[in-house]
Write a protein that holds these residues in place. Structure first.
Motif: not given
Ligand code: 13P
Ligand code: SF4
Length: 306
Positions: A10-11, A225-226, A230-244, A253-254
Motif C-alpha cells: 500500500y505504500y 505512510e502516505d 490513495y486507497n482510503m480516499k478511493k474507498a471513501r471519497p466522501d470523507l475528509d482524510i488527511r495524513q497526520a 511523510n513518505s
C-alpha cells in the motif's frame, strides 16, 4: 510464456499499485506470494518482503525492482548484537516482526506482522511463556503498555512512523473545530498511539475507513505512510482524510524505500530486463527463516478462520 505476478504494498504510489496483481499489507502479500503460481514474482515493496516471498515460494524467481529498497528496522539491527541478545534471553520465546532480514528471522521463534502481533503474543503469554520482541521498539512499547507485558525490547524504529509526534498532532487537532479521529499504525511512537481511536495494520486501517459510519464532516487523521491515503480516499471519497502531520515544510511523510519502486523500475523487472533477483539466500538460511514464518502463517490461517 513466463507467468509474471506483481505484488505491491500500500505504500507504493497509485501508479505502481495499478500495475500490480495484488495490493496488500505484509501478511496478505506473504500469503499471496506463497500461493502464487508464478515463474516470476515482481515485488514492488521492500527487500524484507521480497526475501519473505522467496523463502515461501523458492521455486519462483523473485525480483525486487530496486535493491535500495531496504527498511530502517532492518538496517538498524546488527545481527551479531542480536545473536548475543537472543543468547542472553535463552529462556524466552523470541518474537520478531516481519520487517527483518532473513538472518534475523532465522534467530526468531515466531514472526509476526502488525496484523497478528497482538493475538500471537497473547497466545504465548496464555501458555505461560516469557517473550522478547524485536526489532520495533515502538510496537513493543505499545504492546507492553496496552497489555501489561514486560517484554525486553530490541531498539530499532521505522524512520517514517517514528517522525509522527504528539505536538504536531495536537497543533493539527486544534485547527479542526468539529469531530476528528486519529487512526495509526503500531510502528508510531507511544504518545501518538495514546491519542489514537484505532490502531492496526495498513489493511486494517483501510477497513476502518471503509466501514466508517460516523459524522461525515469529521476529519480523519492517519498516522502512517502516505501511499495508503490513495486507497482510503478511493474507498471513501466522501470523507475528509488527511495524513497526520510531522515537522517538515510539507508536513508529509513518505517511505523513501517504498518510493524507489518507480514505474520504469517495476516495468523493467516485469519484462525481465531490470531489478535484482533474490538469489543470495542460502538453502540453510531459508530453511531456518521459514520455520517462524510458517508458525505465524499456520496460526493466522487457523485463528482467523475460527
Ligand atoms: P503492514 O504489515 O501493516 O502492511 O506494514 C508494513 C510496513 O512496512 C509498515 O511500515
Ligand atoms: Fe520500513 Fe518504515 Fe518503510 Fe515500512 S515505512 S518499509 S517500516 S522504513
Amino acid at each position: 510464456m513466463t507467468k509474471v505476478v506483481t505484488l505491491a504494498h500500500y505504500y507504493t504510489t497509485p501508479e505502481i499499485q495499478e500495475m500490480a496483481d495484488k495490493v496488500g499489507d505484509s501478511l496478505e502479500l506473504s500469503l499471496f506470494a506463497r500461493d502464487a503460481e508464478a515463474d516470476l514474482i515482481v515485488f514492488a515493496g521492500v527487500r524484507f518482503m521480497a526475501e519473505t516471498a522467496k523463502i515461501l515460494n523458492p521455486q519462483a524467481k523473485v525480483v525486487l525492482p530496486d535493491m535500495g529498497s531496504t527498511c530502517s528496522l532492518v538496517t538498524m539491527t546488527d545481527i551479531s548484537r542480536l545473536k548475543k541478545w537472543r543468547e542472553e534471553h535463552s529462556d524466552y520465546v523470541h518474537v520478531a516482526y516481519i520487517n527483518s532480514s532473513a538472518e534475523h528471522k532465522a534467530l526468531a521463534d515466531w514472526i509476526v506482522t502488525s496484523r497478528n502481533v497482538d493475538d500471537i503474543i497473547a497466545h504465548l503469554y496464555e501458555q505461560g511463556k516469557k517473550v522478547i520482541y524485536s526489532p520495533d521498539r515502538n510496537m513493543g512499547a505499545f504492546l507492553n503498555f496496552q497489555y501489561g507485558y514486560d517484554m525486553p525490547l530490541w531498539d530499532a524504529v521505522c524512520e517514517v512512523h517514528d517522525k509522527f509526534n504528539k505536538v504536531a498532532l495536537d497543533e493539527a487537532f486544534s485547527l479542526v473545530s468539529g469531530d476528528k479521529y486519529l487512526i495509526a499504525h503500531p510502528e508510531s511512537p507511544l504518545p501518538v498511539l495514546h491519542e489514537s481511536d484505532y490502531i492496526g495494520s495498513t489493511s486494517q486501517m483501510l477497513n476502518w475507513v471503509r466501514d466508517y459510519n460516523g459524522n461525515s464532516s469529521a476529519v480523519i487523521f492517519v498516522a502512517t505512510e502516505d501511499g495508503i491515503l490513495y486507497n482510503m480516499k478511493k474507498a471513501r471519497p466522501d470523507l475528509d482524510i488527511r495524513q497526520a502531520p510531522i515537522y517538515t515544510g510539507c508536513k508529509c511523510n513518505s517511505c523513501p524505500y517504498m518510493k524507489l519502486n518507480t514505474i520504469e523500475a517495476v516495468k523493467a523487472a516485469q519484462e525481465g530486463r531490470g531489478g535484482t533477483e533474490i538469489d543470495y539466500l542460502s538453502e540453510e538460511l531459508m530453511k531456518e527463516a521459514k520455520k517462524p514464518i510458517d508458525r505465524m502463517l499456520e496460526f493466522s490461517e487457523r485463528y482467523y478462520r475460527k
